[in-house]
Design a protein around this motif. Structure first.
Motif, PDB file in Angstrom:
ATOM      1  N   GLU A  26       0.835  -1.196   0.000  1.00  0.00           N
ATOM      2  CA  GLU A  26       0.000   0.000   0.000  1.00  0.00           C
ATOM      3  C   GLU A  26       0.871   1.248   0.000  1.00  0.00           C
ATOM      4  OE1 GLU A  26      -3.019   2.116   3.046  1.00  0.00           O
ATOM      5  OE2 GLU A  26      -3.533   0.057   2.500  1.00  0.00           O
ATOM      6  N   LEU A  27       0.624   2.093  -0.971  1.00  0.00           N
ATOM      7  CA  LEU A  27       1.325   3.368  -1.049  1.00  0.00           C
ATOM      8  C   LEU A  27       0.597   4.415  -0.216  1.00  0.00           C
ATOM      9  CD1 LEU A  27       3.347   5.388  -2.311  1.00  0.00           C
ATOM     10  CD2 LEU A  27       1.775   5.574  -4.240  1.00  0.00           C
ATOM     11  N   THR A  28      -0.698   4.532  -0.425  1.00  0.00           N
ATOM     12  CA  THR A  28      -1.488   5.534   0.278  1.00  0.00           C
ATOM     13  C   THR A  28      -2.967   5.235   0.112  1.00  0.00           C
ATOM     14  OG1 THR A  28      -1.790   7.923   0.580  1.00  0.00           O
ATOM     15  CG2 THR A  28      -1.636   7.138  -1.677  1.00  0.00           C
ATOM     16  N   ALA A  51      -5.538   0.194  -8.043  1.00  0.00           N
ATOM     17  CA  ALA A  51      -6.441   0.981  -7.199  1.00  0.00           C
ATOM     18  C   ALA A  51      -7.568   0.073  -6.717  1.00  0.00           C
ATOM     19  CB  ALA A  51      -6.999   2.156  -7.983  1.00  0.00           C
ATOM     20  N   GLU A  52      -7.745  -0.005  -5.414  1.00  0.00           N
ATOM     21  CA  GLU A  52      -8.797  -0.816  -4.821  1.00  0.00           C
ATOM     22  C   GLU A  52      -9.718   0.078  -4.002  1.00  0.00           C
ATOM     23  OE1 GLU A  52      -6.952  -3.756  -2.344  1.00  0.00           O
ATOM     24  OE2 GLU A  52      -6.477  -5.042  -4.046  1.00  0.00           O
ATOM     25  N   ASP A  53     -11.018  -0.097  -4.211  1.00  0.00           N
ATOM     26  CA  ASP A  53     -11.978   0.635  -3.385  1.00  0.00           C
ATOM     27  C   ASP A  53     -11.898   0.133  -1.959  1.00  0.00           C
ATOM     28  OD1 ASP A  53     -13.015   2.174  -5.466  1.00  0.00           O
ATOM     29  OD2 ASP A  53     -14.409   0.586  -6.046  1.00  0.00           O
ATOM     30  N   GLU A  64     -12.888   5.794   0.165  1.00  0.00           N
ATOM     31  CA  GLU A  64     -11.452   5.882  -0.104  1.00  0.00           C
ATOM     32  C   GLU A  64     -11.044   4.875  -1.165  1.00  0.00           C
ATOM     33  OE1 GLU A  64      -9.370   7.253   4.033  1.00  0.00           O
ATOM     34  OE2 GLU A  64      -9.672   5.118   3.739  1.00  0.00           O
ATOM     35  N   VAL A  65      -9.887   5.142  -1.743  1.00  0.00           N
ATOM     36  CA  VAL A  65      -9.258   4.227  -2.685  1.00  0.00           C
ATOM     37  C   VAL A  65      -7.864   3.927  -2.163  1.00  0.00           C
ATOM     38  CG1 VAL A  65      -8.391   3.964  -5.043  1.00  0.00           C
ATOM     39  CG2 VAL A  65     -10.561   5.106  -4.644  1.00  0.00           C
ATOM     40  N   ARG A  66      -7.530   2.645  -2.070  1.00  0.00           N
ATOM     41  CA  ARG A  66      -6.172   2.231  -1.690  1.00  0.00           C
ATOM     42  C   ARG A  66      -5.345   2.129  -2.956  1.00  0.00           C
ATOM     43  NH1 ARG A  66      -6.165  -3.288   0.539  1.00  0.00           N
ATOM     44  NH2 ARG A  66      -4.039  -2.806   1.062  1.00  0.00           N
ATOM     45  N   LEU A  67      -4.188   2.748  -2.967  1.00  0.00           N
ATOM     46  CA  LEU A  67      -3.290   2.661  -4.115  1.00  0.00           C
ATOM     47  C   LEU A  67      -2.131   1.748  -3.747  1.00  0.00           C
ATOM     48  CD1 LEU A  67      -3.288   6.369  -5.268  1.00  0.00           C
ATOM     49  CD2 LEU A  67      -4.594   4.469  -6.192  1.00  0.00           C
ATOM     50  N   LEU A  68      -1.955   0.695  -4.537  1.00  0.00           N
ATOM     51  CA  LEU A  68      -0.910  -0.294  -4.309  1.00  0.00           C
ATOM     52  C   LEU A  68       0.097  -0.229  -5.440  1.00  0.00           C
ATOM     53  CD1 LEU A  68      -3.401  -3.187  -3.563  1.00  0.00           C
ATOM     54  CD2 LEU A  68      -2.140  -1.909  -1.856  1.00  0.00           C
ATOM     55  N   VAL A  69       1.373  -0.329  -5.086  1.00  0.00           N
ATOM     56  CA  VAL A  69       2.448  -0.366  -6.080  1.00  0.00           C
ATOM     57  C   VAL A  69       3.390  -1.505  -5.728  1.00  0.00           C
ATOM     58  CG1 VAL A  69       2.338   2.114  -6.582  1.00  0.00           C
ATOM     59  CG2 VAL A  69       3.890   1.289  -4.826  1.00  0.00           C
ATOM     60  N   ALA A  70       4.167  -1.937  -6.691  1.00  0.00           N
ATOM     61  CA  ALA A  70       5.171  -2.966  -6.434  1.00  0.00           C
ATOM     62  C   ALA A  70       6.210  -2.408  -5.466  1.00  0.00           C
ATOM     63  CB  ALA A  70       5.829  -3.418  -7.728  1.00  0.00           C
ATOM     64  N   ARG A  71       6.698  -3.258  -4.595  1.00  0.00           N
ATOM     65  CA  ARG A  71       7.684  -2.825  -3.592  1.00  0.00           C
ATOM     66  C   ARG A  71       8.877  -2.126  -4.234  1.00  0.00           C
ATOM     67  NH1 ARG A  71       8.112  -4.082   1.493  1.00  0.00           N
ATOM     68  NH2 ARG A  71       6.740  -5.881   1.387  1.00  0.00           N
ATOM     69  N   ASP A  73       8.920  -0.202  -6.702  1.00  0.00           N
ATOM     70  CA  ASP A  73       8.560   1.145  -7.145  1.00  0.00           C
ATOM     71  C   ASP A  73       8.117   2.059  -6.013  1.00  0.00           C
ATOM     72  OD1 ASP A  73       9.012   0.443  -9.806  1.00  0.00           O
ATOM     73  OD2 ASP A  73       6.945  -0.257 -10.089  1.00  0.00           O
ATOM     74  N   LEU A  74       8.116   1.553  -4.784  1.00  0.00           N
ATOM     75  CA  LEU A  74       7.554   2.303  -3.665  1.00  0.00           C
ATOM     76  C   LEU A  74       8.249   3.650  -3.445  1.00  0.00           C
ATOM     77  CD1 LEU A  74       5.496   2.386  -1.385  1.00  0.00           C
ATOM     78  CD2 LEU A  74       7.149   1.173   0.053  1.00  0.00           C
ATOM     79  N   ALA A  75       9.561   3.663  -3.393  1.00  0.00           N
ATOM     80  CA  ALA A  75      10.284   4.919  -3.133  1.00  0.00           C
ATOM     81  C   ALA A  75      10.048   5.930  -4.247  1.00  0.00           C
ATOM     82  CB  ALA A  75      11.779   4.642  -2.981  1.00  0.00           C
ATOM     83  N   ARG A  76      10.047   5.452  -5.490  1.00  0.00           N
ATOM     84  CA  ARG A  76       9.813   6.341  -6.624  1.00  0.00           C
ATOM     85  C   ARG A  76       8.382   6.899  -6.606  1.00  0.00           C
ATOM     86  NH1 ARG A  76       9.562   5.099 -12.567  1.00  0.00           N
ATOM     87  NH2 ARG A  76       9.185   2.989 -11.844  1.00  0.00           N
TER      88      ARG A  76
END
Length: 90
Positions: A26-28, A51-53, A64-71, A73-76
């Motif tokens: 989870e990014l945010t 993006a997951e509701d 809200e929407v949870r935004l997930l990214v690959a680990r 890519d997290l810092a970027r």
């Protein structure tokens, strides 16, 4: 050691690995109206995003929407969002 760790050890499994670069994290969380715009900003920067509701049990709504990214890519992705916040503050 928590209950989950003891259960995983007893069943011979292992917990999630912090080393897996392909694992989605989870990014945010953002308000529903901002989810597509934020996801598009990340994708424009070359970052794959899911993006997951997120259902709010108290309000019984999708707020809200949870935004997930690959680990990997997290810092970027965090840098892209921070840059977007700086741009909107101006």
């Amino acid at each position: 050691m928590g209950l989950l760790d003891r259960l995983n050890r007893a069943l011979g499994g292992s917990g999630p690995s912090d080393d897996d670069p392909d694992e989605f994290v989870e990014l945010t969380r953002v308000p529903s109206f901002a989810g597509p715009m934020t996801a598009a900003r990340l994708e424009a920067a070359g970052i794959s995003v899911v993006a997951e509701d997120s259902f709010d049990i108290v309000r019984k709504s999708l707020s809200e929407v949870r935004l997930l990214v690959a680990r990997r890519d997290l810092a970027r992705a965090e840098a892209v969002l921070a840059r977007a916040d700086d741009d909107s503050a101006d």
